[in-house]
Design a protein around this motif. Structure first.
Motif, short mmCIF file in Angstrom:
data_model
loop_
_atom_site.label_atom_id
_atom_site.label_comp_id
_atom_site.label_asym_id
_atom_site.label_seq_id
_atom_site.Cartn_x
_atom_site.Cartn_y
_atom_site.Cartn_z
N ILE A 63 48.31 43.41 37.52
CA ILE A 63 47.89 42.31 38.40
C ILE A 63 48.82 42.25 39.61
CG2 ILE A 63 47.78 39.79 38.60
CD1 ILE A 63 46.84 39.82 35.60
N LYS A 64 50.13 42.28 39.35
CA LYS A 64 51.10 42.20 40.44
C LYS A 64 50.99 43.39 41.38
CE LYS A 64 54.43 39.49 37.81
NZ LYS A 64 55.73 39.51 37.12
N GLN A 65 50.84 44.59 40.82
CA GLN A 65 50.75 45.79 41.67
C GLN A 65 49.49 45.78 42.52
OE1 GLN A 65 51.14 48.98 38.82
NE2 GLN A 65 53.35 49.09 39.09
N CYS A 66 48.37 45.42 41.92
CA CYS A 66 47.11 45.38 42.69
C CYS A 66 47.17 44.32 43.77
CB CYS A 66 45.93 45.15 41.75
SG CYS A 66 45.53 46.55 40.69
N ALA A 67 47.70 43.15 43.43
CA ALA A 67 47.78 42.06 44.41
C ALA A 67 48.72 42.43 45.56
CB ALA A 67 48.25 40.77 43.73
N HIS A 108 42.66 48.02 55.10
CA HIS A 108 41.26 48.43 54.95
C HIS A 108 40.53 47.41 54.08
CE1 HIS A 108 37.78 50.87 54.03
NE2 HIS A 108 38.17 51.74 54.96
N PRO A 109 39.54 46.71 54.64
CA PRO A 109 38.84 45.65 53.90
C PRO A 109 38.22 46.10 52.57
CG PRO A 109 38.26 45.54 56.21
CD PRO A 109 39.06 46.81 56.02
N ALA A 110 37.66 47.30 52.53
CA ALA A 110 37.04 47.77 51.29
C ALA A 110 38.09 48.00 50.20
CB ALA A 110 36.25 49.05 51.54
N ILE A 111 39.25 48.48 50.60
CA ILE A 111 40.33 48.69 49.63
C ILE A 111 40.85 47.34 49.15
CG2 ILE A 111 42.69 49.56 49.37
CD1 ILE A 111 41.86 51.91 51.18
N GLN A 112 41.01 46.41 50.07
CA GLN A 112 41.44 45.06 49.68
C GLN A 112 40.46 44.45 48.69
OE1 GLN A 112 41.65 43.20 53.56
NE2 GLN A 112 43.90 43.27 53.55
N GLN A 113 39.19 44.59 48.97
CA GLN A 113 38.16 44.03 48.09
C GLN A 113 38.22 44.67 46.70
OE1 GLN A 113 34.18 44.56 49.57
NE2 GLN A 113 33.29 43.11 48.10
N ALA A 114 38.35 45.98 46.65
CA ALA A 114 38.42 46.68 45.36
C ALA A 114 39.66 46.25 44.58
CB ALA A 114 38.43 48.19 45.58
N TYR A 149 40.06 44.35 40.97
CA TYR A 149 40.92 44.81 39.88
C TYR A 149 41.83 43.69 39.39
CZ TYR A 149 39.49 49.62 40.92
OH TYR A 149 38.77 50.78 41.11
N VAL A 150 42.34 42.90 40.30
CA VAL A 150 43.18 41.76 39.92
C VAL A 150 42.39 40.84 38.99
CG1 VAL A 150 44.30 39.65 40.76
CG2 VAL A 150 44.71 41.82 41.92
N ARG A 151 41.17 40.49 39.39
CA ARG A 151 40.34 39.60 38.55
C ARG A 151 40.04 40.22 37.20
NH1 ARG A 151 38.36 38.71 43.73
NH2 ARG A 151 36.65 40.21 43.50
N SER A 152 39.77 41.51 37.19
CA SER A 152 39.49 42.21 35.94
C SER A 152 40.70 42.19 35.00
CB SER A 152 39.08 43.65 36.25
OG SER A 152 38.86 44.37 35.07
#
Length: 77
Positions: free
Chosen positions: A28-32, A40-46, A50-53
């Motif tokens: 969670i910490k690494q993804c956030a 890049h908006p698409a990378i941020q969204q992905a 992952y954080v939510r997952s």
């Protein structure tokens, strides 16, 4: 499996769940952190997905511990 049919978790299983919770927290910490520096908006969204997952995974693991807490043998002091 219904709650009334659950068996107490072994110490090895409890350690595995605790390690899994720690791993989910780290992910969670690494993804956030990566999402916060990405441009890049698409990378941020992905990454935010992952954080939510990983938050859902962690909550499931914590719920499992709570459900089995009543089954744990009491320790006499």
């Amino acid at each position: 499996m219904q709650h009334s049919q659950m068996q107490a978790l072994s110490p090895k299983e409890l350690n595995y769940i605790a390690d899994s919770i720690s791993n989910e927290e780290m992910l969670i910490k690494q993804c956030a952190a990566t999402a916060s520096i990405s441009t890049h908006p698409a990378i941020q969204q992905a990454l935010n997905q992952y954080v939510r997952s990983h938050e859902q995974h962690m909550n499931t693991l914590i719920q499992t511990l709570h459900q089995h807490q009543s089954l744990a043998p009491s320790q006499s002091q």
